[in-house]
Design an enzyme around this catalytic site. Structure first.
Site, short mmCIF file in Angstrom:
data_model
loop_
_atom_site.label_atom_id
_atom_site.label_comp_id
_atom_site.label_asym_id
_atom_site.label_seq_id
_atom_site.Cartn_x
_atom_site.Cartn_y
_atom_site.Cartn_z
N ILE A 54 1.13 -0.84 0.05
CA ILE A 54 -0.44 0.29 0.13
C ILE A 54 1.35 1.43 -0.20
O ILE A 54 1.47 2.05 0.74
CB ILE A 54 -0.81 0.19 1.27
CG1 ILE A 54 -1.71 -1.47 1.01
CG2 ILE A 54 -1.92 1.09 0.98
CD1 ILE A 54 -2.74 -1.53 2.34
N GLY A 57 5.40 4.76 -3.10
CA GLY A 57 7.17 5.80 -2.97
C GLY A 57 8.20 4.64 -2.61
O GLY A 57 8.37 2.99 -3.20
N CYS A 95 9.79 11.14 -3.29
CA CYS A 95 11.18 11.62 -3.37
C CYS A 95 10.86 11.86 -5.28
O CYS A 95 11.54 13.03 -4.82
CB CYS A 95 12.26 10.54 -3.16
SG CYS A 95 14.14 10.67 -3.90
N CYS A 100 13.45 15.03 -3.38
CA CYS A 100 14.88 15.19 -3.23
C CYS A 100 14.77 14.98 -4.47
O CYS A 100 16.29 16.11 -4.68
CB CYS A 100 15.28 13.32 -2.73
SG CYS A 100 15.08 12.90 -1.32
N LYS A 103 13.86 18.65 -5.71
CA LYS A 103 14.72 19.93 -4.80
C LYS A 103 15.87 19.79 -5.18
O LYS A 103 16.42 21.12 -5.59
CB LYS A 103 14.51 19.07 -3.80
CG LYS A 103 15.68 19.99 -2.41
CD LYS A 103 16.89 19.24 -2.57
CE LYS A 103 17.53 17.85 -1.59
NZ LYS A 103 16.18 17.31 -0.61
N TYR A 237 14.86 20.81 7.58
CA TYR A 237 15.79 20.58 6.21
C TYR A 237 14.97 21.28 4.65
O TYR A 237 15.27 21.84 4.28
CB TYR A 237 16.76 19.47 6.01
CG TYR A 237 15.64 18.17 5.55
CD1 TYR A 237 15.68 17.83 4.81
CD2 TYR A 237 14.87 17.72 6.56
CE1 TYR A 237 14.81 17.10 4.04
CE2 TYR A 237 14.03 16.80 6.34
CZ TYR A 237 13.75 16.28 4.87
OH TYR A 237 13.19 15.06 5.06
N GLU A 241 16.25 24.18 2.66
CA GLU A 241 16.30 24.00 1.51
C GLU A 241 15.66 24.37 0.01
O GLU A 241 16.62 24.92 -0.71
CB GLU A 241 16.22 22.60 0.75
CG GLU A 241 17.33 21.57 1.46
CD GLU A 241 17.13 19.73 1.55
OE1 GLU A 241 18.00 19.42 1.65
OE2 GLU A 241 16.24 19.61 1.45
N HIS A 504 44.75 15.52 -2.54
CA HIS A 504 45.01 16.76 -2.87
C HIS A 504 45.22 16.89 -4.11
O HIS A 504 45.52 17.12 -5.30
CB HIS A 504 46.47 17.29 -2.00
CG HIS A 504 46.46 18.62 -1.69
ND1 HIS A 504 46.51 19.00 -0.67
CD2 HIS A 504 47.30 19.40 -2.64
CE1 HIS A 504 46.58 19.96 -0.89
NE2 HIS A 504 47.30 20.37 -1.70
N GLU A 509 39.95 15.40 1.75
CA GLU A 509 41.08 15.50 2.84
C GLU A 509 41.20 16.52 3.81
O GLU A 509 41.63 15.71 4.73
CB GLU A 509 42.18 15.27 1.67
CG GLU A 509 42.51 17.25 1.42
CD GLU A 509 43.51 17.78 0.98
OE1 GLU A 509 44.73 17.33 0.93
OE2 GLU A 509 43.96 18.52 0.50
#
Length: 531
Positions: A54, A57, A95, A100, A103, A237, A241, A504, A509
Site C-alpha cells: 500500500i 513510493g 522523493c 529529493c 529539490k 531541512y 532547502e 590533494h 581530505e
C-alpha cells in the site's frame, strides 16, 4: 514457533517456517467470514497475492520489485490525493515527485547561478553578463519534464517485473483484505503479507488562511507562477532547502523559525548554516509563530505573526510556503480493522524489524515511529524485508549511523551522532571533539566567503578514539560524507582517520588532516591550503 491472536471474532494461528515466514490458519467464533464472494478461499489459506504493498513510493516499490525477483506475486496500490492547491503527480512517491529529486535539481539551478558569477573571475567572458536573468517557467518545466519521465520509467519497470500496479487507495477491511476503488470499480485484494508504505504529507498550521492561500513542498516544484517574495514557515531541512534555492534563483526569501534551526541536527552546525544563509541574503524571523494569512485585493498575501514577547507584526508576500513537518498517512488506512496499532503520537507505527503488532502486516518508510525519514532508508528496509519474507535472508535493517545531507546553499552533510547526542549518551568528559575551518580551492580566485566552511569529528576520548559522528559544511557535502558513512559502519577511529592519506587538493581530505580539538583551545583555522 506459534503465535495466536483474535480479531473481530476470528482466531488466527500462525506458525513460522524455517525461513522465518509465518503461515496462518484461522476459524470464526460465533460468526461467519464476510466477503465470502471474494476470489479466494481464506479458509484454505489461498490468497490472491503473496504481497500487497500500500503506497507507491521508494520503500514500497523497492520491496515490491525485490519480492517479484524472488518469485512472489505482488500488487502495488498507489493514489495521490491532490494537495489543497490542487497539485498532484504520478507513481514514485514523495522523493521522485515533490522531494529529493526536484529539490536537488532546483538546488543545482541555484548553484549554477553562483557558478556563472565565479566563471568571470576565472577568465570566462560574458559580454551581456549584466543582463543575465533566470526563467522560473523554464526551470519548472524542465524539472517537471524529468519527473514525468521517471514516472513513466517506473510504470514500465513494474510492468516488466510483473508487479501489478493499481491506481487506487488501499483501505483495510480485515487483517487479510484490502479494499480499493478504481475507475473500473471496487476491488477486494487478499494477501499473505501486507506492506504499509504510504509515507506522509505536509502539515498546515491551524490558522486562518493557511490552507486557502499557503502552499507546501507538494506545490513549489510545479508552481505555475514565479514565487516572488516568499515567506517559508519552518526551519527544518525542507524549509532551509526551499528558501536556499529560492534565494539563489534571485527571489526574496524569509524563514520563520518557531524554536531552533534544524531541530535534531548538531546545533553548532545548524547555527553555521543559518549564518551562511543570512550572508547569502536569506532573512530569518526567530522565535515567531504565524497568526493569519490574508489575501489582499492585488492577490498578494498579508501575513500576521507574533514573536516570543507576544508582539504582533505583519508583512506582505507573494508566496507563503509551510514547511512545519509532515504527518504519516495512516489514518486513511482504517488500521483498526486490521488490528494494527499506532504509536503514542497517534499516527506512526512502532514496528520491530518493520513488523507491526499484526504478524503478517509490515511497514517501511516515513510511517515508522522514530526512524529516519529518508528515501534511501525506506528503499533499503523494503528490499531487506522482501528478502526475509520470500528469500532465505535473515538480515535486518540497521537504522544506526545513516548519513544525510541538507542541501542548503552551502551544503551540510553528517553521519552518526551530533555533539549534543554524544554528550547525552557518553558524557562530555568521555568525548573528544575535533574541528577545523578550511579553504576550498575553488573559492580562492572568486574570493568567495570561506568563513562558514567547517567540519567536526565527534569521537570517544580513550583508546584509538572511535568516531561517533562526522559533520561537514561545504561544497558537495553529500558526496563527501557518503564514503565516511561506510567507514563509520566499519568502526572508524581517529587514529585510522589521521593515518589516511588525503587526495590533494580536495575538500574531502580535510577530514584526514583534522587535528585540533575543542578542549585544546587552539585556533582551528588553517595556516595555508597545505597546512
Amino acid at each position: 514457533m506459534a503465535s495466536v491472536f483474535c480479531f473481530n471474532n476470528v482466531i488466527f494461528r500462525g506458525v513460522r517456517n524455517f525461513r522465518g515466514n509465518t503461515f496462518y490458519a484461522f476459524k470464526t467464533v460465533n460468526t461467519q467470514i464476510r466477503n465470502s464472494s471474494s476470489a479466494v478461499n481464506k479458509s484454505n489459506n489461498s490468497y490472491e497475492y503473496d504481497l500487497v504493498v500500500i503506497g507507491g513510493g521508494s520503500g514500497g516499490l523497492s520491496a515490491a520489485k525485490e519480492a517479484t525477483n524472488l518469485g512472489a506475486k505482488v500488487a502495488v496500490l498507489d493514489y495521490v490525493t491532490p494537495s489543497p492547491r490542487g497539485s498532484k503527480w504520478g507513481l514514485g512517491g514523495t522523493c521522485v515527485n515533490v522531494g529529493c529529486i526536484p529539490k536537488k535539481l532546483m538546488h543545482q539551478a541555484a548553484l549554477l547561478g553562483e557558478a556563472v558569477k565565479d566563471a568571470q573571475s576565472y577568465g570566462w567572458q560574458f559580454p551581456d553578463a549584466e543582463n543575465i536573468s533566470h526563467s522560473w517557467d523554464a526551470l519548472r518545466d524542465a524539472v517537471q519534464g524529468h519527473v514525468k519521465s521517471v514516472n513513466w520509467v517506473t510504470r514500465v519497470e513494474l510492468r516488466d517485473k510483473k508487479v501489478e500496479y493499481i491506481n487506487g487507495v488501499g483501505v483495510f477491511k480485515d487483517p487479510f483484505t484490502v479494499q480499493t476503488v478504481t475507475k473500473q470499480g471496487e476491488r477486494l485484494l487478499t494477501a499473505k503479507y501486507f506492506l504499509i508504505a504510504v509515507g506522509g504529507r505536509p502539515r498546515y498550521p491551524d490558522i486562518p488562511g493557511a490552507i486557502e492561500y499557503g502552499i507546501s513542498s507538494d506545490d513549489i516544484f510545479s508552481l505555475p507562477n514565479e514565487p516572488g517574495k516568499t515567506l517559508v514557515v519552518g526551519a527544518g531541512y525542507i524549509g532551509l532547502e526551499c528558501a536556499g534555492f529560492l534565494r539563489g534563483l534571485g527571489y526574496d526569501a524569509t524563514i520563520m523559525v518557531r524554536s531552533v534551526v534544524l531541530r535534531g541536527f548538531d546545533q553548532q552546525m545548524a547555527e553555521v548554516i543559518a549564518a551562511e544563509m543570512q550572508d547569502k541574503g536569506v532573512k530569518f524571523l526567530h522565535k515567531c509563530l504565524p497568526k493569519a494569512v490574508e489575501k489582499l485585493d492585488d492577490g498578494k498575501l498579508k501575513v500576521t505573526w507574533v514573536n516570543a514577547q507576544k508582539e504582533e507584526f505583519n508583512d506582505v508576500f507573494d508566496t507563503v510556503l509551510f514547511a512545519i513537518g509532515r504527518r504519516a498517512l495512516t489514518r486513511e488506512l482504517d488500521l483498526a480493522k486490521a488490528g494494527v496499532k499506532v504509536a503514542g503520537d497517534g499516527e506512526k507505527i512502532d514496528a520491530v524489524n518493520e513488523q507491526t503488532n499484526v504478524p503478517h502486516i509490515y511497514a517501511v518508510g516515513d510511517v515508522l515511529y522514530k526512524k529516519p525519514e529518508l528515501t534511501p532508508v525506506a528503499i533499503h528496509a523494503g528490499r531487506l524485508l522482501a528478502r526475509r519474507l520470500f528469500g532465505d535472508s535473515t538480515v535486518n535493517m540497521d537504522y544506526e549511523n545513516v548519513a544525510t545531507t541538507v542541501f542548503s546553499p552551502l551544503e551540510y552533510g553528517c553521519v552518526g551522532l551530533s555533539e549534543e547526542a554524544a554528550t547525552e549518551k557518553y558524557g562530555a568528559d568521555n568525548l573528544e571533539i575535533y574541528h577545523g575551518y578550511y579553504k576550498p580551492t575553488e573559492f580562492f580566485i572568486p574570493q568567495r566567503n570561506i568563513s562558514h566552511c567547517y567540519l567536526k569529528v565527534v569521537a570517544l576520548r580513550e583508546g584509538d578514539q572511535k568516531v561517533l559522528g562526522m559533520h561537514f559544511i561545504g561544497p558537495n557535502a553529500g558526496e563527501i560524507i557518503q564514503g565516511f558513512a561506510a567507514a563509520i559502519k566499519l568502526n572508524l577511529t581517529v587514529q585510522v582517520l589521521m593515518n589516511t592519506v588525503g587526495i590533494h587538493p580536495t575538500i574531502a581530505e580535510e577530514f584526514t588532516r583534522i587535528n585540533v580539538t575543542k578542549r585544546s583551545g587552539k585556533d582551528p583555522n588553517p595556516a595555508s591550503c597545505c597546512s
